[in-house]
Scaffold this motif. Sequence first.
Motif, PDB file in Angstrom:
ATOM      1  N   ASN A   3       0.813  -1.227   0.000  1.00 51.29           N
ATOM      2  CA  ASN A   3       0.000   0.000   0.000  1.00 51.29           C
ATOM      3  C   ASN A   3       0.835   1.260   0.000  1.00 51.29           C
ATOM      4  O   ASN A   3       0.493   2.235  -0.658  1.00 51.29           O
ATOM      5  CB  ASN A   3      -0.953   0.019   1.207  1.00 51.29           C
ATOM      6  N   SER A   4       1.914   1.263   0.748  1.00 53.34           N
ATOM      7  CA  SER A   4       2.719   2.474   0.873  1.00 53.34           C
ATOM      8  C   SER A   4       3.671   2.684  -0.304  1.00 53.34           C
ATOM      9  O   SER A   4       4.292   3.742  -0.412  1.00 53.34           O
ATOM     10  CB  SER A   4       3.524   2.429   2.177  1.00 53.34           C
ATOM     11  N   GLN A   5       3.762   1.714  -1.192  1.00 50.70           N
ATOM     12  CA  GLN A   5       4.740   1.793  -2.275  1.00 50.70           C
ATOM     13  C   GLN A   5       4.140   2.056  -3.649  1.00 50.70           C
ATOM     14  O   GLN A   5       4.790   2.673  -4.492  1.00 50.70           O
ATOM     15  CB  GLN A   5       5.532   0.487  -2.342  1.00 50.70           C
ATOM     16  N   TYR A   6       2.918   1.576  -3.900  1.00 48.65           N
ATOM     17  CA  TYR A   6       2.404   1.567  -5.268  1.00 48.65           C
ATOM     18  C   TYR A   6       1.065   2.280  -5.397  1.00 48.65           C
ATOM     19  O   TYR A   6       0.213   2.192  -4.522  1.00 48.65           O
ATOM     20  CB  TYR A   6       2.282   0.129  -5.777  1.00 48.65           C
ATOM     21  N   ALA A   7       0.889   2.954  -6.556  1.00 49.76           N
ATOM     22  CA  ALA A   7      -0.333   3.709  -6.823  1.00 49.76           C
ATOM     23  C   ALA A   7      -1.143   3.129  -7.984  1.00 49.76           C
ATOM     24  O   ALA A   7      -2.309   3.458  -8.155  1.00 49.76           O
ATOM     25  CB  ALA A   7       0.018   5.161  -7.144  1.00 49.76           C
ATOM     26  N   SER A   8      -0.515   2.265  -8.783  1.00 51.33           N
ATOM     27  CA  SER A   8      -1.200   1.747  -9.960  1.00 51.33           C
ATOM     28  C   SER A   8      -0.636   0.376 -10.327  1.00 51.33           C
ATOM     29  O   SER A   8       0.358  -0.078  -9.766  1.00 51.33           O
ATOM     30  CB  SER A   8      -1.058   2.715 -11.141  1.00 51.33           C
ATOM     31  N   ILE A   9      -1.309  -0.239 -11.305  1.00 46.74           N
ATOM     32  CA  ILE A   9      -0.891  -1.554 -11.778  1.00 46.74           C
ATOM     33  C   ILE A   9      -1.078  -1.620 -13.290  1.00 46.74           C
ATOM     34  O   ILE A   9      -2.045  -1.075 -13.820  1.00 46.74           O
ATOM     35  CB  ILE A   9      -1.665  -2.678 -11.058  1.00 46.74           C
ATOM     36  N   GLU A  10      -0.134  -2.262 -13.965  1.00 50.15           N
ATOM     37  CA  GLU A  10      -0.241  -2.412 -15.415  1.00 50.15           C
ATOM     38  C   GLU A  10      -1.019  -3.680 -15.740  1.00 50.15           C
ATOM     39  O   GLU A  10      -0.663  -4.777 -15.316  1.00 50.15           O
ATOM     40  CB  GLU A  10       1.150  -2.482 -16.045  1.00 50.15           C
ATOM     41  N   ILE A  11      -2.102  -3.477 -16.490  1.00 49.88           N
ATOM     42  CA  ILE A  11      -2.930  -4.591 -16.949  1.00 49.88           C
ATOM     43  C   ILE A  11      -3.119  -4.434 -18.450  1.00 49.88           C
ATOM     44  O   ILE A  11      -3.613  -3.407 -18.911  1.00 49.88           O
ATOM     45  CB  ILE A  11      -4.305  -4.609 -16.230  1.00 49.88           C
ATOM     46  N   ASP A  12      -2.702  -5.423 -19.202  1.00 49.61           N
ATOM     47  CA  ASP A  12      -2.782  -5.379 -20.669  1.00 49.61           C
ATOM     48  C   ASP A  12      -2.142  -4.122 -21.244  1.00 49.61           C
ATOM     49  O   ASP A  12      -2.682  -3.491 -22.151  1.00 49.61           O
ATOM     50  CB  ASP A  12      -4.238  -5.480 -21.139  1.00 49.61           C
ATOM     51  N   GLY A  13      -1.003  -3.712 -20.704  1.00 51.23           N
ATOM     52  CA  GLY A  13      -0.275  -2.575 -21.235  1.00 51.23           C
ATOM     53  C   GLY A  13      -0.805  -1.215 -20.813  1.00 51.23           C
ATOM     54  O   GLY A  13      -0.274  -0.192 -21.213  1.00 51.23           O
ATOM     55  N   GLU A  14      -1.857  -1.191 -19.999  1.00 51.82           N
ATOM     56  CA  GLU A  14      -2.446   0.063 -19.530  1.00 51.82           C
ATOM     57  C   GLU A  14      -2.304   0.167 -18.022  1.00 51.82           C
ATOM     58  O   GLU A  14      -2.511  -0.820 -17.305  1.00 51.82           O
ATOM     59  CB  GLU A  14      -3.939   0.122 -19.882  1.00 51.82           C
ATOM     60  N   LEU A  15      -1.973   1.368 -17.529  1.00 50.26           N
ATOM     61  CA  LEU A  15      -1.910   1.579 -16.092  1.00 50.26           C
ATOM     62  C   LEU A  15      -3.315   1.812 -15.551  1.00 50.26           C
ATOM     63  O   LEU A  15      -4.090   2.576 -16.109  1.00 50.26           O
ATOM     64  CB  LEU A  15      -1.033   2.783 -15.746  1.00 50.26           C
ATOM     65  N   ASP A  16      -3.631   1.131 -14.478  1.00 49.55           N
ATOM     66  CA  ASP A  16      -4.926   1.254 -13.815  1.00 49.55           C
ATOM     67  C   ASP A  16      -4.660   1.641 -12.366  1.00 49.55           C
ATOM     68  O   ASP A  16      -3.798   1.050 -11.702  1.00 49.55           O
ATOM     69  CB  ASP A  16      -5.677  -0.079 -13.898  1.00 49.55           C
ATOM     70  N   SER A  17      -5.384   2.617 -11.878  1.00 53.13           N
ATOM     71  CA  SER A  17      -5.197   3.096 -10.517  1.00 53.13           C
ATOM     72  C   SER A  17      -5.561   2.016  -9.501  1.00 53.13           C
ATOM     73  O   SER A  17      -6.527   1.275  -9.685  1.00 53.13           O
ATOM     74  CB  SER A  17      -6.083   4.325 -10.286  1.00 53.13           C
ATOM     75  N   LEU A  18      -4.792   1.944  -8.446  1.00 48.57           N
ATOM     76  CA  LEU A  18      -5.125   1.075  -7.320  1.00 48.57           C
ATOM     77  C   LEU A  18      -5.994   1.901  -6.369  1.00 48.57           C
ATOM     78  O   LEU A  18      -5.500   2.681  -5.573  1.00 48.57           O
ATOM     79  CB  LEU A  18      -3.859   0.585  -6.610  1.00 48.57           C
ATOM     80  N   SER A  19      -7.293   1.750  -6.501  1.00 50.84           N
ATOM     81  CA  SER A  19      -8.223   2.594  -5.752  1.00 50.84           C
ATOM     82  C   SER A  19      -8.593   2.017  -4.391  1.00 50.84           C
ATOM     83  O   SER A  19      -9.295   2.663  -3.625  1.00 50.84           O
ATOM     84  CB  SER A  19      -9.490   2.837  -6.573  1.00 50.84           C
ATOM     85  N   HIS A  20      -8.148   0.829  -4.103  1.00 46.43           N
ATOM     86  CA  HIS A  20      -8.391   0.194  -2.801  1.00 46.43           C
ATOM     87  C   HIS A  20      -7.043  -0.104  -2.152  1.00 46.43           C
ATOM     88  O   HIS A  20      -6.004   0.076  -2.758  1.00 46.43           O
ATOM     89  CB  HIS A  20      -9.176  -1.112  -2.971  1.00 46.43           C
ATOM     90  N   ASN A  21      -7.104  -0.592  -0.935  1.00 45.40           N
ATOM     91  CA  ASN A  21      -5.885  -1.011  -0.245  1.00 45.40           C
ATOM     92  C   ASN A  21      -5.706  -2.518  -0.354  1.00 45.40           C
ATOM     93  O   ASN A  21      -6.683  -3.268  -0.399  1.00 45.40           O
ATOM     94  CB  ASN A  21      -5.954  -0.637   1.242  1.00 45.40           C
ATOM     95  N   PHE A  22      -4.444  -2.926  -0.386  1.00 48.27           N
ATOM     96  CA  PHE A  22      -4.160  -4.351  -0.238  1.00 48.27           C
ATOM     97  C   PHE A  22      -4.536  -4.718   1.193  1.00 48.27           C
ATOM     98  O   PHE A  22      -4.345  -3.938   2.122  1.00 48.27           O
ATOM     99  CB  PHE A  22      -2.673  -4.637  -0.499  1.00 48.27           C
TER     100      PHE A  22
END
Length: 130
Positions: free
Chosen positions: A12-31
Amino acid sequence: MREFLETVENLNSQYASIEIDGELDSLSHNFWSAAEIENGKNVQADWDVPAHLIPFYGDWHDLFCLDSDSGKIVSLNDEREIIYVWSCIKDFIASLSTTEVELTKKPEIVSFSLSPDLLEKANEFKKKNT
């Protein structure tokens, strides 16, 4: 796999987004914390999540889960369709990004409603001030 689930909350403290199929998607929830993951096991059947999938991120509508049979990470939508699969934990972590995803459109209000009580009070206020 166990170590990943016990420490995934630290992402949670390290990442803001994730790459899915070549597109960045915001991580809008917490792990989820290890305790939340454990508690999730008690309700995952209610949310139609197969027992071999261990949810660790999401809002129960859209989830990231660890497949305890294969070690893969899967992204599920609300209909429990698999949206994306990472072949292993290492690949999943490699797809995480510190980049903030900017909205392409500004949020806008498309509709609203007032409770009858609030509407009555607003009309009274309007009459007094016109």
